[in-house]
Write a protein that holds these residues in place. Structure first.
Motif, PDB file in Angstrom:
ATOM      1  N   GLN A  34       0.906  -1.173   0.029  1.00  0.00           N
ATOM      2  CA  GLN A  34       0.082   0.023  -0.177  1.00  0.00           C
ATOM      3  C   GLN A  34       0.803   1.286   0.040  1.00  0.00           C
ATOM      4  O   GLN A  34       1.665   1.563   0.892  1.00  0.00           O
ATOM      5  CB  GLN A  34      -0.875   0.046   1.257  1.00  0.00           C
ATOM      6  CG  GLN A  34      -2.011   0.951   1.107  1.00  0.00           C
ATOM      7  CD  GLN A  34      -2.988   0.912   2.234  1.00  0.00           C
ATOM      8  OE1 GLN A  34      -3.302  -0.402   2.763  1.00  0.00           O
ATOM      9  NE2 GLN A  34      -3.527   1.861   2.941  1.00  0.00           N
TER      10      GLN A  34
ATOM     11  N   GLU B 248      -2.541   3.705  -2.943  1.00  0.00           N
ATOM     12  CA  GLU B 248      -2.963   2.662  -3.919  1.00  0.00           C
ATOM     13  C   GLU B 248      -2.585   1.264  -3.321  1.00  0.00           C
ATOM     14  O   GLU B 248      -1.624   1.171  -2.391  1.00  0.00           O
ATOM     15  CB  GLU B 248      -1.990   2.821  -4.998  1.00  0.00           C
ATOM     16  CG  GLU B 248      -2.260   4.091  -5.733  1.00  0.00           C
ATOM     17  CD  GLU B 248      -1.200   5.079  -6.135  1.00  0.00           C
ATOM     18  OE1 GLU B 248      -1.405   6.019  -7.000  1.00  0.00           O
ATOM     19  OE2 GLU B 248      -0.234   5.002  -5.316  1.00  0.00           O
TER      20      GLU B 248
ATOM     21  N   LYS C  16      -5.426  -1.489  -7.294  1.00  0.00           N
ATOM     22  CA  LYS C  16      -6.612  -1.017  -7.084  1.00  0.00           C
ATOM     23  C   LYS C  16      -5.969   0.628  -6.759  1.00  0.00           C
ATOM     24  O   LYS C  16      -5.126   0.992  -5.889  1.00  0.00           O
ATOM     25  CB  LYS C  16      -7.210  -1.433  -5.584  1.00  0.00           C
ATOM     26  CG  LYS C  16      -8.403  -0.628  -5.397  1.00  0.00           C
ATOM     27  CD  LYS C  16      -8.867  -1.242  -3.745  1.00  0.00           C
ATOM     28  CE  LYS C  16      -9.699  -2.445  -4.131  1.00  0.00           C
ATOM     29  NZ  LYS C  16     -10.133  -2.848  -2.891  1.00  0.00           N
ATOM     30  N   SER C  17      -6.485   1.455  -7.355  1.00  0.00           N
ATOM     31  CA  SER C  17      -6.104   2.875  -7.205  1.00  0.00           C
ATOM     32  C   SER C  17      -7.005   3.670  -6.607  1.00  0.00           C
ATOM     33  O   SER C  17      -7.846   3.221  -6.287  1.00  0.00           O
ATOM     34  CB  SER C  17      -6.058   3.506  -8.843  1.00  0.00           C
ATOM     35  OG  SER C  17      -6.013   4.722  -8.728  1.00  0.00           O
TER      36      SER C  17
ATOM     37  N   THR D 187      -9.221   3.164 -10.264  1.00  0.00           N
ATOM     38  CA  THR D 187      -9.722   1.954 -10.703  1.00  0.00           C
ATOM     39  C   THR D 187      -9.236   0.458 -10.140  1.00  0.00           C
ATOM     40  O   THR D 187      -8.423   0.655  -9.293  1.00  0.00           O
ATOM     41  CB  THR D 187      -9.526   1.823 -12.255  1.00  0.00           C
ATOM     42  OG1 THR D 187     -10.052   0.649 -12.914  1.00  0.00           O
ATOM     43  CG2 THR D 187      -7.764   1.802 -12.657  1.00  0.00           C
ATOM     44  N   VAL D 188      -9.620  -0.675 -10.627  1.00  0.00           N
ATOM     45  CA  VAL D 188      -9.179  -1.841 -10.042  1.00  0.00           C
ATOM     46  C   VAL D 188      -8.823  -2.499 -11.502  1.00  0.00           C
ATOM     47  O   VAL D 188     -10.060  -2.777 -12.379  1.00  0.00           O
ATOM     48  CB  VAL D 188      -9.877  -2.733  -9.233  1.00  0.00           C
ATOM     49  CG1 VAL D 188      -9.454  -4.063  -8.907  1.00  0.00           C
ATOM     50  CG2 VAL D 188     -10.434  -1.868  -8.078  1.00  0.00           C
TER      51      VAL D 188
ATOM     52  N   TYR E 150     -11.737  -4.374 -13.663  1.00  0.00           N
ATOM     53  CA  TYR E 150     -12.847  -4.760 -12.989  1.00  0.00           C
ATOM     54  C   TYR E 150     -13.607  -3.517 -12.482  1.00  0.00           C
ATOM     55  O   TYR E 150     -15.003  -3.727 -12.270  1.00  0.00           O
ATOM     56  CB  TYR E 150     -12.362  -5.712 -11.704  1.00  0.00           C
ATOM     57  CG  TYR E 150     -11.546  -6.927 -12.179  1.00  0.00           C
ATOM     58  CD1 TYR E 150     -11.935  -7.875 -12.796  1.00  0.00           C
ATOM     59  CD2 TYR E 150     -10.075  -6.755 -12.118  1.00  0.00           C
ATOM     60  CE1 TYR E 150     -11.589  -9.009 -13.154  1.00  0.00           C
ATOM     61  CE2 TYR E 150      -9.523  -7.857 -12.368  1.00  0.00           C
ATOM     62  CZ  TYR E 150      -9.961  -8.891 -12.940  1.00  0.00           C
ATOM     63  OH  TYR E 150      -9.088  -9.918 -13.352  1.00  0.00           O
ATOM     64  N   GLU E 151     -13.211  -2.382 -12.350  1.00  0.00           N
ATOM     65  CA  GLU E 151     -13.621  -1.129 -11.792  1.00  0.00           C
ATOM     66  C   GLU E 151     -12.884   0.000 -12.637  1.00  0.00           C
ATOM     67  O   GLU E 151     -11.963   0.021 -12.968  1.00  0.00           O
ATOM     68  CB  GLU E 151     -13.728  -1.007 -10.446  1.00  0.00           C
ATOM     69  CG  GLU E 151     -14.318  -2.045  -9.533  1.00  0.00           C
ATOM     70  CD  GLU E 151     -14.219  -1.987  -7.930  1.00  0.00           C
ATOM     71  OE1 GLU E 151     -13.802  -0.585  -7.698  1.00  0.00           O
ATOM     72  OE2 GLU E 151     -14.474  -2.681  -7.412  1.00  0.00           O
TER      73      GLU E 151
ATOM     74  N   VAL F 258     -10.866  -9.683  -5.950  1.00  0.00           N
ATOM     75  CA  VAL F 258     -10.829  -8.171  -6.051  1.00  0.00           C
ATOM     76  C   VAL F 258     -11.200  -7.941  -4.706  1.00  0.00           C
ATOM     77  O   VAL F 258     -10.700  -6.645  -4.046  1.00  0.00           O
ATOM     78  CB  VAL F 258     -11.612  -7.592  -6.986  1.00  0.00           C
ATOM     79  CG1 VAL F 258     -11.959  -5.986  -6.834  1.00  0.00           C
ATOM     80  CG2 VAL F 258     -11.044  -7.742  -8.467  1.00  0.00           C
TER      81      VAL F 258
ATOM     82  N   LEU G 120      -8.445  -7.624  -1.734  1.00  0.00           N
ATOM     83  CA  LEU G 120      -7.207  -6.690  -2.044  1.00  0.00           C
ATOM     84  C   LEU G 120      -7.794  -5.487  -1.119  1.00  0.00           C
ATOM     85  O   LEU G 120      -8.183  -4.325  -1.494  1.00  0.00           O
ATOM     86  CB  LEU G 120      -7.494  -6.285  -3.554  1.00  0.00           C
ATOM     87  CG  LEU G 120      -5.890  -5.287  -3.944  1.00  0.00           C
ATOM     88  CD1 LEU G 120      -4.658  -6.174  -3.595  1.00  0.00           C
ATOM     89  CD2 LEU G 120      -6.256  -4.793  -5.212  1.00  0.00           C
TER      90      LEU G 120
ATOM     91  N   SER H 219      -7.378  -2.447   1.905  1.00  0.00           N
ATOM     92  CA  SER H 219      -6.397  -1.608   2.603  1.00  0.00           C
ATOM     93  C   SER H 219      -6.669  -1.275   3.911  1.00  0.00           C
ATOM     94  O   SER H 219      -7.713  -1.544   4.325  1.00  0.00           O
ATOM     95  CB  SER H 219      -6.897   0.046   1.662  1.00  0.00           C
ATOM     96  OG  SER H 219      -7.834   0.145   1.820  1.00  0.00           O
TER      97      SER H 219
END
Length: 377
Positions: free
Chosen positions: A76, A81, A116-117, A140-141, A157-158, A255, A258, A260
């Motif tokens: 992370q 991110e 994953k942003s 996004t992912v 994915y996103e 996903v 993932l 945080s």
């Protein structure tokens, strides 16, 4: 021919300098870094030529390289991110965002990333590159995969991801192997090569053009690219395109895993490593990530239960796989492994949905599924 050279010069220089100028902010920033929040197996970090085995709480700095063998690692960044580097990957962090540095630039030599942003502000960038490709994202992912000898694979994915070939402007010095017609087609393809992928879409790459871009980028610096090598390439009409892609329940579950942890914990860890004092914060990272993992796994199990699937045909159809899970106590479950994170497996079986620890499982068998039909008379 000079006209075509000029066109290509302007285009490629603008591509490199403006449109995809990632990782160029070299401002000194002690907060620029990413923290190891979770890992499995053997993970190695190379910093200034020195290799060490990764552990929870390690801070990755711009210029560091990570190699995963039989293992994976979650990171992370200071900015938030989350990056998962999967098995058998080789990744270079060319730049990492911090308090003043605006860019995170990750170069994938080989392997598989899940990224994953966070929602980025104007002037901030996150990019993933390979020897031939650059993907730029905003909130996004997505996954980015590169196997040796294959074309890059990108799946969203996103959010959205813009993808383009990464080419060197020095191609203009080595165009004698291209006919005027092919040179014009190449310029046109490169000018129109960007695609924007949205959720449920994946990248398709012209392997011939990908190979040409690789040769250009790998050999042009040493002057090793010959006209003969260029002359064999004629398939320039199609560069990059996108197609719809099925997102499997297992991908959705990954996903979900993932996760945080609070940004202040990450920032404190980076600051404490600057002061050579990391023990207390490392314990906090382990605790907070464990709590988030449990929450994610509980959500995955709950979603699996909601499907109501309770026979082999339905489970196989939904997950596109049927497995036999042999438990250490001798019990056998028929179903599918939905997700696995750390030592916990989510198993959807004909007997229900279970969270099993790695110690509960002896081994997992993949089965070829056959539907029995009534025998002919």
């Amino acid at each position: 021919m000079k006209t075509f050279i000029a066109v290509l010069t302007i285009f490629l220089l603008s591509l490199q300098c403006d449109r995809f100028q990632f990782g160029s902010n070299q401002t000194k920033d002690d907060q620029a870094g990413a923290v190891v929040t979770f890992l499995q197996g053997n993970i190695f970090i190379t910093t200034q030529g020195k290799e060490s085995k990764a552990k929870i709480g390690d801070v990755i700095r711009p210029g560091d390289r990570i190699i995963t063998k039989l293992g994976r690692v979650d990171l992370q960044t200071y900015r938030g991110e989350v990056i998962r580097i999967k098995d058998n990957s080789d990744v270079l962090f060319r730049d990492i965002a911090g308090a003043s540095r605006q860019n995170t630039d990750i170069h994938l030599w080989t392997g598989n990333l899940l990224v994953k942003s966070v929602k980025l502000k104007s002037g901030q960038n996150l990019s993933v590159t390979s020897p031939t490709m650059v993907a730029g994202v905003r909130g996004t992912v997505f996954s980015f995969e590169l196997e040796k000898g294959s074309v890059p694979k990108v799946k969203v994915y996103e959010g959205a991801v813009s993808v383009a070939f990464k080419t060197s402007p020095k191609l203009i010095e080595l165009n004698e192997g291209l006919s005027k017609e092919n040179y014009t087609r190449l310029v046109k393809t490169l000018e129109e090569n960007e695609v924007v992928l949205e959720p449920g879409e994946k990248l398709e790459v012209n392997p011939n053009l990908n190979e040409l871009v690789y040769l250009i980028n790998a050999k042009v610096a040493t002057g090793a690219l010959t006209g003969d090598e260029l002359s064999g390439f004629v398939d320039f009409e199609n560069g990059l395109s996108k197609v719809n892609a099925i997102v499997s329940p297992q991908e959705k579950a990954e996903v979900e895993t993932l996760v945080s942890i609070p940004g202040e914990t990450i920032q404190k860890q980076i600051d404490s490593q600057n002061a050579d004092n990391t023990d207390v914060t490392t314990q906090t990272i382990e605790k907070e990530h464990s709590e988030k993992r449990i929450e994610a796994l509980n959500r995955i199990a709950s979603e699996a239960e909601k499907t109501g699937l309770d026979n082999e045909e339905e489970i196989h159809s939904h997950y596109s796989v049927l497995e036999t899970i042999h438990k250490a106590n001798g019990e056998v479950l028929s179903g599918a492994v939905v997700a696995q994170l750390g030592d916990i497996f989510i198993v959807h079986s004909t007997k229900g949905v279970f969270q099993l620890s790695v110690d509960d499982i002896e081994y997992v068998e993949y089965r070829n599924f056959k539907v029995k039909t009534r025998a002919k008379r």
